[in-house]
Scaffold this active site. Structure first.
Site, mmCIF file in Angstrom:
data_model
loop_
_atom_site.group_PDB
_atom_site.id
_atom_site.type_symbol
_atom_site.label_atom_id
_atom_site.label_comp_id
_atom_site.label_asym_id
_atom_site.label_seq_id
_atom_site.Cartn_x
_atom_site.Cartn_y
_atom_site.Cartn_z
ATOM 1 N N SER A 487 -0.717 3.661 -6.746
ATOM 2 C CA SER A 487 -0.766 3.101 -5.278
ATOM 3 C C SER A 487 -0.887 4.250 -4.333
ATOM 4 O O SER A 487 -1.672 4.818 -4.027
ATOM 5 C CB SER A 487 -0.037 2.021 -5.298
ATOM 6 O OG SER A 487 -0.186 1.188 -4.232
ATOM 7 N N ASP A 498 -9.249 15.160 -0.671
ATOM 8 C CA ASP A 498 -10.588 15.171 0.042
ATOM 9 C C ASP A 498 -10.873 16.257 0.956
ATOM 10 O O ASP A 498 -11.649 16.765 1.426
ATOM 11 C CB ASP A 498 -10.742 13.764 0.576
ATOM 12 C CG ASP A 498 -11.037 12.757 -0.674
ATOM 13 O OD1 ASP A 498 -11.601 13.059 -1.676
ATOM 14 O OD2 ASP A 498 -10.904 11.601 -0.369
ATOM 15 N N LYS A 513 -4.122 2.281 -9.553
ATOM 16 C CA LYS A 513 -3.957 0.973 -8.848
ATOM 17 C C LYS A 513 -4.291 1.211 -7.470
ATOM 18 O O LYS A 513 -3.629 1.771 -6.406
ATOM 19 C CB LYS A 513 -2.471 0.434 -8.937
ATOM 20 C CG LYS A 513 -2.142 -0.891 -8.186
ATOM 21 C CD LYS A 513 -0.777 -0.987 -8.475
ATOM 22 C CE LYS A 513 -0.182 -2.467 -7.700
ATOM 23 N NZ LYS A 513 -0.455 -2.401 -6.155
#
Length: 726
Positions: A487, A498, A513
């Protein structure tokens, strides 16, 4: 249909949702029908990705529900299933009409069959088991069919009871063998103690007596199971299982919380637990350890591990343990929990297949251990920093009071004062938490920009950004993850990956998740409710996406540097759950790579080459594969001689992996000055930090993370010099 695991996490890291609405619901004297009305309405109107109530949905609910109430196929007969089959494609229609006749039929039949089996197990356990017969049992019950008659049902019970008893039989024989090896003085002392307590020690018992004692132990555990569990189960408890068979078809994180479950949830969110400090899951008939609370009694004891199965529980004032196999997790918890200072004995099936009993002294599990903690570490005369973040915590009433982001910021500032030249952020086993803290923590490492994209039901996507241009740490950064990083952990790791701001090191991928759940009290949806507390529904409302557009759902975050661990081949991720939402992709947002002199590609390549020749990691991977083989082997011999041979062979194989826990690095970890000042008065805190530092010094993954930091720093210096010359 895949195996459906009835999962109840003891500690939930969820945000309370603000979503609520009032719906007109007809006043119905039947509370069960009222619950069906409310929950189907909530699923249709609020779930992120509602499902159609059709024949396929009905079939899945049918299979799931029957598997949950009779997972070992030891209650229902084939004739029962044939009678139930007419409802297989009718459950969806019943839901729309608030009809619960399928539940009524199956529940009445189940209670009847369970009462009938009381006589079966007692009759079987009155006679000795013949352990010389060459027979086996297959514990993959999903492959079994329902039996045709009561004669075959009795045979199924006989095999299952014999399998449960053989482990106790072996333990008693092993105790006897150990006593034979004792010196005379020690043995005499034991005999005196046994005589004073009117007991007969195993040394003086024949094999027949030991076999009878093992059966008596199984009988007692079954008596307890039926008396304390089955007989105490009320209609509302069975109905809650039926409701969850329906709602969890939407996704594995949507579930119904009965009033008692909601009350427990509220208590757990208060931040303090009393017990052994372990999180448990119910999988089929077994209670497994999913994580240990840092600093808790189980964590301090070092004997309990993630993946262990608890078979029996014994209290300090009792001689005989109680089997919790087949017991509700709520009832198992009652046995395991207890007042601070009392001792509990757990019989475990370890992840390597061995059986052992351990003792744990219960204590208060403090919330403090869910907070961020940091340490300096020396490597080649360089000082690096390590911050461990167990979860993304927040004070829901007052964000500024204390939260993960503000604490991380403080720890970084303190580490900088100690001359930190690189930072490791450890998110292993971090199951998530507050979304706001994720964005704020990301902002500590980047100038400004988007961090995560969020989609909600029926609404356009929202891009959450860091708008603070200040940077708290612009040096080398490594983030550690594993299969249990989920999560919010995945959002932070994905954003840093990124941006090319950090190197992610850990398991092949994180948990996966990528969804958010809200807790909705069902009483809010009913006007003039006369049925009392209806409980709550935990419902999936949102989905996360990386700034590059990809979802973290199912795929999680792929580590830049993949390192094996002993759970590498175990099915524990989102992709291994039933009914997970699918991975998808949306448009990326505009963002720029982190501008610096670090050579990430060269650093990653160096790490991969280093790990190819790491004997410790090779041994860990070999152990992981062996554990997977053990878990996949569902066939066991009920011939004692063969059973013992298999057990001995497994123990011999397991010995070669002892070296894993003996591993030591040359790294030195130290607490920061402000904590050292606290140690004068808080000796427990000092013990916790000493234990943490000791585990870090044996951590091959931390060792490699620091190697990566060192390489990053080196490439920075080389590229910076080259750039200046140009």
């Amino acid at each position: 249909m895949k195996k459906k695991y009835n999962v109840l996490m003891l500690v939930l890291l969820l945000a309370f949702g603000s979503c609520s609405f009032t719906a007109k619901v007809e006043d119905d004297p039947d509370k069960d029908k009222l619950l069906i009305q409310i929950i189907t309405l909530a699923l249709e109107q609020l779930h992120f990705q509602p499902k159609d109530f059709n024949d396929d949905f009905s079939k899945d609910v049918y299979d799931t529900y029957l598997e949950r109430i009779d997972p070992l196929k030891r209650y229902f007969l084939k004739s029962d299933i044939e009678e139930f089959a007419k409802y297989k494609t009718e459950i969806d229609n019943q839901l729309m009409n608030y009809d619960i006749s399928f539940f009524n039929l199956t529940n009445e039949r189940l209670v009847k069959r369970m009462n009938e089996t009381k006589a079966i197990y007692k009759e079987i356990l009155e006679k000795p088991f013949d352990y010389t017969i060459d027979e086996t049992i297959d514990t993959d019950y999903a492959k079994h069919d329902y039996v045709k008659n009561k004669k075959k049902l009795k045979e199924r019970w006989r095999q299952q009871l014999k399998f449960r008893t053989i482990a106790s039989y072996d333990a008693l024989i092993s105790d006897k063998e150990e006593q034979v090896k004792m010196d005379a003085k020690t043995l005499e002392k034991i005999e005196v103690e046994a005589k004073n307590n009117d007991k007969k020690i195993a040394l003086n018992k024949s094999l027949e007596e030991l076999e009878a004692e093992a059966r008596a132990e199984t009988t007692k555990s079954l008596d307890t199971y039926f008396t304390d569990f089955i007989d105490d189960m009320e209609r509302k408890d069975w109905f809650a299982i039926y409701i969850n068979s329906i709602v969890e078809e939407f996704d594995p994180h949507t579930s119904y919380m009965a009033p008692n479950d909601k009350e427990r949830f509220d208590q757990q969110m208060s931040g303090q637990l009393e017990g052994i400090g372990a999180r448990l899951q119910k999988r089929m008939d077994y209670t497994k350890i999913t994580s240990l609370v840092s600093g808790g009694p189980a964590w301090r004891g070092k004997e309990l591990e993630v993946g262990d199965t608890i078979l029996k529980v014994r209290q300090e004032d009792e001689d005989e343990p109680v089997s919790i196999v087949g017991m509700r997790i709520e009832d198992a918890i009652k046995l395991i929990k207890g007042p601070k200072g009392t001792e509990v004995f757990l019989t475990l099936k370890k992840v390597d297949g061995t059986i052992e009993e351990i003792s744990i002294t219960r204590d208060i599990v403090e919330l403090e251990e869910t907070y961020a903690k940091s340490s300096t570490v020396k490597k080649n005369d360089k000082t690096y920093g390590v911050i461990n973040l167990p979860k993304f915590y927040i004070d829901f009433k007052d964000y500024d009071n204390r939260n993960a982001a503000s604490d991380i910021k403080k720890e970084i500032e303190r580490l900088k004062k100690e001359g930190m030249e690189g930072l490791v952020l450890d998110l292993r086993n971090n199951g998530g938490g507050s979304l706001k803290t994720v964005v704020d923590i990301a902002g500590l490492f980047i100038k400004e920009g988007p961090v995560v994209q969020v989609r909600s039901t029926g609404e356009p996507k929202e891009v959450l950004k860091d708008n603070d241009k200040s940077i708290i740490w612009d040096g080398p950064l490594v983030i550690m993850v594993n299969e249990l990083s989920a999560s919010a952990s995945e959002i932070l790791a994905a954003a840093m990956q990124d941006y090319k701001r950090a190197i992610i090191i850990g398991s092949e991928q994180t948990f996966g998740k990528g969804t958010v759940q809200n807790i909705l009290p069902l009483n809010r949806m009913v006007r003039n409710n006369s049925h009392g507390d209806l409980g709550a529904i935990k419902i999936t409302r949102q989905k996360f996406y990386r700034i590059n557009g990809g979802s973290t759902q199912l795929e999680g975050v792929k580590s830049d540097v993949v390192v094996p661990d002993r759970y590498s081949f175990v099915d524990i991720g989102e992709r291994d759950q039933d009914n997970p939402l699918a991975w998808d992709k949306i448009d990326a947002v505009d963002y720029e790579f982190w501008g610096n002199y670090y050579d990430y590609d060269a650093t990653i390549e160096n790490s991969k080459n280093r790990m190819k020749n790491n004997a410790q990691l090779a041994l860990i991977e070999k152990n992981a594969k062996w554990i997977k083989e053990q878990m996949d082997d569902n066939t066991f011999s009920l011939n004692y001689e063969k059973y013992k041979i298999e057990l001995s062979e497994n123990e011999e194989v397991a010995k070669q992996f002892d070296a894993i826990s003996d591993y030591k690095t040359d790294l030195t970890f130290s607490s920061l000055p402000y904590e050292k000042a606290l140690f004068v008065k808080d000796t427990i805190l000092k013990e916790k930090r000493d234990r943490w530092h000791e585990s870090l010094s044996q951590d091959v993954y931390m060792e490699e993370a620091l190697n990566v930091l060192q390489d990053l720093k080196m490439t920075y210096e080389i590229k910076k010099v080259a750039t200046v010359k140009d």
